[in-house]
Write an enzyme that holds these catalytic residues in place. Structure first.
Site, PDB file in Angstrom:
ATOM      1  N   GLU A   1      47.641  97.047  64.928  1.00 15.56           N
ATOM      2  CA  GLU A   1      48.140  98.204  65.689  1.00 15.56           C
ATOM      3  C   GLU A   1      48.226  97.731  67.154  1.00 15.56           C
ATOM      4  O   GLU A   1      49.315  97.537  67.688  1.00 15.56           O
ATOM      5  CB  GLU A   1      47.201  99.398  65.549  1.00 15.56           C
TER       6      GLU A   1
ATOM      7  N   HIS B   1      42.775  99.427  59.321  1.00 20.12           N
ATOM      8  CA  HIS B   1      43.697  99.374  60.449  1.00 20.12           C
ATOM      9  C   HIS B   1      43.721  97.929  60.947  1.00 20.12           C
ATOM     10  O   HIS B   1      42.661  97.342  61.207  1.00 20.12           O
ATOM     11  CB  HIS B   1      43.220 100.270  61.586  1.00 20.12           C
TER      12      HIS B   1
HETATM   13  N1  ADE Z   1      41.356 106.820  64.642  1.00 15.95           N
HETATM   14  C1  ADE Z   1      42.233 107.822  64.644  1.00 15.95           C
HETATM   15  N2  ADE Z   1      43.472 107.369  64.887  1.00 15.95           N
HETATM   16  C2  ADE Z   1      43.375 106.032  65.020  1.00 15.95           C
HETATM   17  C3  ADE Z   1      44.301 104.987  65.280  1.00 15.95           C
HETATM   18  N3  ADE Z   1      45.606 105.218  65.444  1.00 15.95           N
HETATM   19  N4  ADE Z   1      43.843 103.741  65.362  1.00 15.95           N
HETATM   20  C4  ADE Z   1      42.541 103.484  65.213  1.00 15.95           C
HETATM   21  N5  ADE Z   1      41.628 104.418  64.973  1.00 15.95           N
HETATM   22  C5  ADE Z   1      42.034 105.688  64.865  1.00 15.95           C
HETATM   23 ZN    ZN Z   2      45.091 105.572  62.098  1.00 16.90          ZN
END
Ligand code: ADE
Ligand code: ZN
EC number: 3.5.4.2
Length: 317
Positions: free
Chosen positions: A197, A194
């Site tokens: 975000e 990730h």
């Molecule tokens: N764990 C579950 N969903 C998540 C997200 N959108 N961003 C980071 N960690 C997560």
């Molecule tokens: Zn995620």
């Protein structure tokens, strides 16, 4: 349009199994495991699903995961998700699970993994849904704890094909996990993370250059950095975008402001995914549908997004 989108063959590449825990199953598992819940009923729990940011969601998500105790619980969770895949013509899925969410509560490592792996196998055999599991490290915990999690996982190396990085992004850059990702790659695993975000484009650069990821989870903040955009277009690095998640967690104030179709038209290999569908209002088809309703996504764009998801698969059976 819904039925047409639902029938499109597609892959889901960004899905947290713990985030597919529907309130009804959460209550059923609490009863089965004799766990008292702070909500009176399913409606009261659902009405708690209002978030201002990622952390507010994560606090509830980890609380919800506490009802998962036995191998059967993890099997039931995974099986319910695979049935959604079947219903939405998701022919291939690469779900995440967070072992530390469970081992830190005293659930032995193999309990979650065995339940999930058995359901994924049954999903392949009984539903025809292909799948490969991604073991995700919690970035708010230390690298040392991630290393210990990898140690626990290595005896079960055939159960997963990649490692990922999730949980609270701000203040926990990818560089914090460079050594454990080096080791995972040395052991033959692919890597994803990730990035971008809530975090800045610099975290995406780090994930690419230091963690050597094959795919970026979310990555929507890449659009703030033209040089980064050029790189992900030139190298066709896939982004696993989660539109409903991004609006529920206020990454974008409104779906009408989401940048996924702009990125698609600029040549970015973007895909549509549900992230934590039980918490964010829908599975993959609902995410496609939101793009149609709020951004005017055409059938031709939907076909390209679905094809991108098939092209961006990393797990080869
Ligand atoms: N764990 C579950 N969903 C998540 C997200 N959108 N961003 C980071 N960690 C997560
Ligand atoms: Zn995620």
């Amino acid at each position: 349009m819904y039925d047409w989108l639902n029938a499109l063959p597609k892959a889901e590449l960004h899905l947290h199994l713990e985030g597919s825990l529907e309130p009804e199953l959460l209550f059923a598992l609490a009863e089965r495991n004799k766990i008292a819940l702070p909500w009176n009923d399913v409606e009261a729990l659902r009405s708690a699903y209002a978030f201002n940011n990622l952390q507010e969601f994560l606090d509830l998500y980890y609380q919800g995961a506490d009802v998962l105790r036995t191998e059967q619980d993890f099997y039931d969770l995974t099986w319910a998700y695979l049935q959604r895949c079947k219903a939405q013509n998701v022919i291939h899925t690469e779900p995440f699970y967070d072992p530390q969410t469970h081992t830190d509560r005293g659930i032995p490592f193999e309990v979650a993994l065995n339940g999930i792996a058995t359901a994924l196998k049954d999903g392949r055999e009984q539903l025809g849904v292909e799948s490969g599991l991604i073991l995700s490290f919690l970035r708010h915990l230390s690298e040392d704890e991630a290393q210990k999690t990898l140690d626990q996982a290595l005896p079960y190396r055939d159960a997963f094909f990649a490692v990922g990085l999730d949980s609270s992004e701000m203040g926990h850059p990818p560089s914090k996990f460079q050594r454990v990702f080096d080791r995972a790659r040395g052991e033959g695993f692919l890597t994803v993370a990730h990035a971008g975000e809530e975090g800045p484009p610099e975290y995406i650069w780090e994930a690419l250059d230091l963690l050597k990821i094959s795919r970026i989870d979310h990555g929507v903040r890449a659009s703030e950095d033209p040089r980064l955009m050029q790189r992900i277009i030139d190298e066709q690095i896939p982004l696993t975008v989660c539109p409903l998640s991004n609006t529920k967690l206020c990454v974008f104030d409104h779906m009408g402001q989401h940048n996924i179709l702009d990125m698609l038209e600029q040549g970015v290999k973007v895909t549509v995914n549900s992230d934590d569908p039980a918490y964010f209002g829908g599975y993959v088809t609902e995410n496609f549908m939101a793009l149609h309703e709020h951004l005017g996504m055409t059938q031709e764009q939907a076909q390209r997004l679905a094809q991108n998801s098939l092209d961006a698969r990393l797990f080869k059976a």
